[in-house]
Design an enzyme around this catalytic site. Structure first.
Site, PDB file in Angstrom:
ATOM      1  CD  GLU A  45      26.152 -12.131 -50.281  1.00  0.00           C
ATOM      2  OE1 GLU A  45      25.944 -10.994 -50.749  1.00  0.00           O
ATOM      3  OE2 GLU A  45      27.249 -12.484 -49.820  1.00  0.00           O
ATOM      4  CB  SER A  91      71.365 -22.219 -43.933  1.00  0.00           C
ATOM      5  OG  SER A  91      71.561 -22.786 -42.661  1.00  0.00           O
TER       6      SER A  91
END
Length: 854
Positions: free
Chosen positions: A115, A389
């Site tokens: 940072e 399916s």
């Protein structure tokens, strides 16, 4: 007086002389430039001093007036259900401060490297970083890098609103400078790590450590865990490992590289930490199923309003949702019942997820993100899985119906075959049965017909249809495997429920949503859902036909366990094989049921977060169907029973024609072929007839021919074999194939020894010892299908073949003797029978000009 004109000209000339330069624009001299520069610099310095003083004084003022801001949280936002009753307050209570000494050096270094690498050198504002970020932004022509220091981020989080105003950045700088004047670097870093938001409701490094890794002591954190935490502040919602494990791991790699480049870890440590996969089971938080819906609603509210998760928690917003308490309670009760799930052999329990939505609006009414779902945890209702399916109606059957060329009673093919390099297989007992009806194929979930059907309508047709139903297919999915649910990235329960909702809603598609409105603390609406009729994605008739077929799946097919007593129910089961290389097991990776009633649509998934040899679903999709039934029965208990509506323009099923009758078979040794004859279907239909044959050594019938007439000659037969045949009629205009006819068998055996023929009885010359059937209309011979060598001659020893002998089942030979017994020419009919008149008289003249008697 003569000089006067001259003086006059002189005066005029003098008047025309140019003006002196002293009376025009003065030249710009270096003295004037220096003076202007002096005043410019003076003004700039004055403004800079004034600005600096304002920044300093403003920062000091804000810090003094809001010294207790660190301890005070903003107003909590509230979640409401569909009845506008409060569900929960979004209290920001997951925050546990730690002292500087409790923060390991590696943790501090990770955040500094990520940072603010010059944190220990600047005084709150890093001009070098701001300049570097500006250059990168100019080169990229967009904002790619920020210049805010850790101190500035702390200032923003402590004292500033999130309004994006022109002066906010200056105020942020002023507070940062004030903080640097009053706090040490260690104090600032401690405040920052205790205040920063890590996503999933976690504020501060300790809360985040416990939230994601279950570790309350920061000294227990490993390097990869530290880097994972340091990766989050830039975008907590995107980079936390629960929401996006892949993005989190990728961002972690960036942090580790920064740490290695700045000398905080070695290359070996970096490589080792980058490989680790996150385990979601490590998370800790209060367990509530309903939290999945709340978390989903918060995320959606953020997407719609542009507000961050932090802002939504602390901003005092009222978030009105589509949550239906009765449905959510039903989900929670059944997901808390361990009996609904298979028992695992170890601590990794079988998981599941479920969503229920109102297909008429797209509103989600209930959600389970997993068993014992942890607040802000892994929402499995959003995780893509292979749908198996359950995808057949989406990619194959649905689009086929929408073409208008197929109906629920149409006939499909179930033959063992390959489609290029793709060779699908049928599973279970229903294998390769040839012609099969559209409804039966889906009802029993037979694989080959689904692939055959998609191949017939074209992959593009199925692909486009699925995309319209909200399934996020990619170009790699343009292949026949999608007919069986083989997708590149899969589909989530939310996406599957939304797709099926279009079938339930008469062909209209409404994207799933959970938020109706977001109101701020001043009662001003910042977002409102625009509820329309939805987008039509298929014909209304298609949705109706598909619903009828899916009801058969539930009533008489693989989805029986999902049948809700007293309510129309439609749906489809699905399983996905484990796919583990080298493992022979019937266990599955995923099991599904997706279905709907006239009121709501639901999707259930069951499986393991990580599938391996020891963690497979042993039971089939019936357990998912059973869970669907239990939840929906409770959820709909107080809702009036509805019915699926029937639209106009529906083509009713054609009355199925009688199956083919009268099938007979005969063998002609002369041509070494089997002749089949049958009765043609009556009516105006013009069918084709399909002939199926099975040799005694074969296990299945296969189609050997298709003709328009009611006879067929099979020349592909061999001696010493036995064959069985049946015939069906196919009506192309409605894609209908009738049921099979009665089967006939015939044995072909040319190696039998000759049979000694008995003497001919002159008083009964028409008796055939091999087939003693007399033609009642003929005195002079017999009609049968035998070889002439074994045929009894007539009284005069003459045997004449019937012209239809090789085409008709009665074959036969027609006696055309010329003696006194037969004195006429017999004319055979179409079936090979010699016909006389009603008195048995054959017509025709012989050389004796006598009339033959029948």
């Amino acid at each position: 007086m003569p000089n006067e004109p001259s003086n006059s000209r002189s005066s005029r000339t003098a008047a025309k002389k140019p003006k002196s330069k002293s009376k025009g624009r003065k030249p710009f001299t270096w003295k004037k430039g220096l003076l202007l520069l002096f005043f410019t610099i003076a003004i700039a310095v004055f403004c800079a001093i004034a600005g600096y003083l304002w920044i300093i004084l403003n920062g000091e003022r804000i810090l003094k007036e809001n010294g207790d801001k660190y301890e005070v949280m903003d107003e909590a936002s509230i979640i409401y259900d569909v009845n506008k009753k409060e569900v929960t307050k979004l209290y920001v209570e997951n925050r546990e401060p730690v002292t500087f000494d409790e923060i390991p050096e590696m943790v501090r270094n990770a955040f500094i490297a990520t940072e603010d690498r010059r944190f220990n050198e600047h005084q709150g504002v890093d001009l070098w970083s701001i300049g570097r970020a500006a250059v990168k932004d100019v080169i990229a022509r967009s904002k790619v890098e920020g210049g805010s220091t850790i101190t500035q981020q702390l200032a923003k989080n402590l004292f500033l609103s999130h309004d994006k105003t022109f002066f906010r950045k200056a105020t942020e700088v002023s507070i940062a400078l004030a903080l640097e004047n009053h706090k040490t670097k260690d104090e600032i870093l401690e405040m920052y790590l205790n205040r920063i938001f890590f996503g999933k409701g976690a504020y501060g490094i300790k809360a985040a450590s416990k939230r994601y890794f279950g570790k309350s002591d920061l000294k227990d954190l490993e390097i990869w865990e530290i880097a994972t935490l340091a990766a989050m502040p830039k975008a907590p919602s995107s980079y936390n490992p629960l929401s996006n494990p892949e993005k989190s791991k990728e961002r972690r790699g960036v942090v580790l590289k920064l740490m290695a480049d700045q000398g905080y870890i070695t290359q070996a440590q970096m490589n080792e930490a980058a490989k680790v996969d996150y385990n979601p089971d490590a998370q800790t938080e209060t367990k509530r199923v309903s939290s999945a819906f709340i978390d989903y609603a918060i995320d959606e509210a953020g997407d719609k309003t542009g507000l961050t998760e932090d802002e939504l928690y602390r901003g005092g917003y009222k978030i009105y949702t589509t949550l239906v308490p009765e449905a959510q309670n039903a989900v929670e009760e059944e997901f808390a019942n361990d009996d609904n799930f298979e028992k695992s052999k170890d601590d990794q329990q079988m998981q599941g997820s479920m969503v229920i939505m109102d297909q008429h609006t797209g509103g989600l009414v209930a959600m389970a993100g997993g068993r014992d779902y942890i607040r802000k945890g892994l929402n499995r209702a959003k995780v893509p899985r292979q749908p198996g399916s359950t995808f057949k109606p989406i990619a194959s059957y649905g689009p086929a119906l929408d073409t208008g060329n197929y109906f629920p009673w149409s006939t499909l093919r179930d033959d063992k075959q390959s489609f290029g390099d793709y060779s699908p297989s049928d599973l279970g007992s229903n294998k390769y049965i040839g012609p099969v009806s559209f409804t039966y194929a889906l009802q029993k979930s037979i694989n080959l017909p689904s692939v055959w059907l998609l191949n017939e309508i074209g992959v593009k047709t199925g692909f486009d249809f699925a995309k319209k139903l909200g399934i996020p297919l990619v170009p790699e999915d343009r292949n026949l495997t999608i007919a069986l649910g083989g997708l590149t990235y899969g589909a989530s329960p939310i996406q599957m429920a939304t797709a099926y909702s279009a079938f339930a809603n008469g062909g209209y598609y409404d994207p799933a949503h959970s938020v109706l409105e977001v109101v701020d603390r001043d009662n001003k609406s910042v977002y409102s859902f625009d509820e329309g009729k939805g987008e039509r994605v298929m014909k209304e008739q298609t949705a109706y036909y598909m619903t009828n077929v899916l009801q058969e799946v539930v009533n008489n097919g693989t989805g029986k366990s999902a049948k809700i007593s007293g309510r129309p129910t439609a749906g489809k089961t699905g399983t996905q094989q484990h796919g583990i290389k080298g493992l022979k097991s019937s266990g599955n990776r995923d099991v599904w049921f997706v279905g709907y009633t006239p009121e709501w649509t639901g999707a259930v998934w069951m499986g393991y977060d990580k599938t391996d040899r020891d963690h497979l679903v042993k039971k089939g999709s019936s357990q998912a169907a059973s869970l669907f039934k239990k939840v929906m029965t409770k959820a709909l208990a107080n809702k009036k029973k509805g019915e699926f509506s029937k639209p106009t323009g529906v083509v009713e099923e054609k009355v199925k024609q009688d199956k083919v009758n009268g099938l007979v078979a005969s063998y002609a040794a002369a041509t070494q072929s089997v002749t089949l004859n049958w009765s043609a279907l009556s009516g105006d239909s013009q069918p084709t007839y399909r002939i199926y044959r099975k040799e005694s050594t074969e296990s299945k019938f296969s189609m050997v021919g298709e003709v328009t007439s009611n006879s067929y000659e099979d020349i592909q037969v061999v001696p010493n074999a036995q064959y069985e045949y049946y015939v069906t009629a196919f009506l192309a205009n409605v894609n209908l194939e009738t049921d099979p006819s009665a089967k006939v068998s015939i044995r072909i055996d040319n190696d039998l020894p000759d049979i000694e023929q008995p003497p001919v009885d002159p008083n009964n010359p028409v008796t055939d010892p091999n087939n003693p059937v007399q033609d009642p209309n003929e005195n002079g011979g017999v009609v049968d299908g035998s070889d002439p060598s074994t045929e009894n001659p007539d009284g005069n020893g003459n045997v004449t073949p019937d012209p239809g002998a090789t085409d008709n089942p009665n074959g036969g030979w027609v006696d055309q003797g010329t003696g006194t017994t037969d004195q006429g020419t017999i004319i055979p009919d179409n079936n090979g029978n010699a016909n006389g008149d009603n008195q048995g008289h054959g017509k025709g003249k012989d050389k004796d000009k006598g009339k033959g008697k029948g």
